[in-house]
Design a protein around this motif. Structure first.
Motif, PDB file in Angstrom:
ATOM      1  N   UNK A  95      47.657  29.050  34.711  1.00  0.00           N
ATOM      2  CA  UNK A  95      46.616  29.491  35.634  1.00  0.00           C
ATOM      3  C   UNK A  95      47.098  29.265  37.069  1.00  0.00           C
ATOM      4  N   UNK A  96      46.660  30.103  37.994  1.00  0.00           N
ATOM      5  CA  UNK A  96      47.078  29.919  39.382  1.00  0.00           C
ATOM      6  C   UNK A  96      46.400  28.694  39.990  1.00  0.00           C
ATOM      7  N   UNK A  97      47.003  28.126  41.030  1.00  0.00           N
ATOM      8  CA  UNK A  97      46.349  26.984  41.688  1.00  0.00           C
ATOM      9  C   UNK A  97      45.092  27.453  42.410  1.00  0.00           C
ATOM     10  N   UNK A  98      44.173  26.534  42.695  1.00  0.00           N
ATOM     11  CA  UNK A  98      42.947  26.927  43.401  1.00  0.00           C
ATOM     12  C   UNK A  98      43.269  27.407  44.821  1.00  0.00           C
ATOM     13  N   UNK A  99      42.420  28.289  45.350  1.00  0.00           N
ATOM     14  CA  UNK A  99      42.594  28.798  46.713  1.00  0.00           C
ATOM     15  C   UNK A  99      42.193  27.682  47.686  1.00  0.00           C
ATOM     16  N   UNK A 100      43.055  27.377  48.661  1.00  0.00           N
ATOM     17  CA  UNK A 100      42.727  26.301  49.614  1.00  0.00           C
ATOM     18  C   UNK A 100      41.432  26.588  50.371  1.00  0.00           C
ATOM     19  N   UNK A 104      39.464  30.077  52.062  1.00  0.00           N
ATOM     20  CA  UNK A 104      38.116  30.514  51.687  1.00  0.00           C
ATOM     21  C   UNK A 104      37.217  30.607  52.916  1.00  0.00           C
ATOM     22  N   UNK A 105      37.315  29.643  53.834  1.00  0.00           N
ATOM     23  CA  UNK A 105      36.509  29.677  55.068  1.00  0.00           C
ATOM     24  C   UNK A 105      36.911  30.878  55.925  1.00  0.00           C
ATOM     25  N   UNK A 106      38.218  31.150  56.003  1.00  0.00           N
ATOM     26  CA  UNK A 106      38.682  32.297  56.785  1.00  0.00           C
ATOM     27  C   UNK A 106      38.182  33.610  56.215  1.00  0.00           C
ATOM     28  N   UNK A 107      38.210  33.748  54.898  1.00  0.00           N
ATOM     29  CA  UNK A 107      37.707  34.965  54.262  1.00  0.00           C
ATOM     30  C   UNK A 107      36.205  35.124  54.487  1.00  0.00           C
ATOM     31  N   UNK A 108      35.478  34.006  54.423  1.00  0.00           N
ATOM     32  CA  UNK A 108      34.025  34.065  54.672  1.00  0.00           C
ATOM     33  C   UNK A 108      33.749  34.494  56.114  1.00  0.00           C
ATOM     34  N   UNK A 109      34.537  34.008  57.056  1.00  0.00           N
ATOM     35  CA  UNK A 109      34.359  34.397  58.458  1.00  0.00           C
ATOM     36  C   UNK A 109      34.631  35.887  58.641  1.00  0.00           C
ATOM     37  N   UNK A 110      35.712  36.367  58.057  1.00  0.00           N
ATOM     38  CA  UNK A 110      36.056  37.789  58.171  1.00  0.00           C
ATOM     39  C   UNK A 110      34.958  38.660  57.572  1.00  0.00           C
TER      40      UNK A 110
END
Length: 122
Positions: A95-100, A104-110
């Motif tokens: 499984x891939x490692x979790x997204x830092x 996630x905060x940057x994607x939410x801002x965008x």
């Protein structure tokens, strides 16, 4: 000492005979193809391999495979294949490692601040 050597040789011979899967036979087999293009098949072998699949032509398939790996791990794989591709699921798959968190905060801002397109005048 001779008894220990003899018992060791017998134990190794038994392990090799148990792990020899060349003598495995099919103990269960089903195969059905229907006129509408749907199908299902299943089989089982004497060395504990079980597999089954059902689907519709080349549009969709779902199935599973179960067996014991050479290292003794029980492998259970389920899968689907459709317009989204082949999608396997199993505890043994990496499984891939979790997204830092900062990503996630940057994607939410965008997402919260969509880019407005600038129109140039002609």
């Amino acid at each position: 000492m001779l008894k220990i050597a003899l018992l060791s040789i017998m134990a190794m011979a038994m392990v090799q005979a148990i792990s020899d899967e060349s003598q495995a036979v099919i103990v269960q087999y089903e195969n059905e193809i229907k006129s509408d293009g749907s199908y299902n098949w299943a089989y089982g072998t004497s060395n504990q391999i079980q597999a089954q699949e059902s689907g519709v032509g080349s549009a969709y398939a779902a199935g599973s495979v179960q067996y014991v790996a050479p290292d003794g791990q029980s492998i259970q794989l389920e899968y689907t294949a459709d317009e989204h591709g082949y999608q396997p699921r199993g505890a043994h798959l990496p499984t891939p490692p979790p997204i830092p968190d900062y990503i996630l905060r940057g994607l939410a801002y965008i997402e919260a601040h969509p880019f407005t397109r600038i129109q140039l005048k002609k």
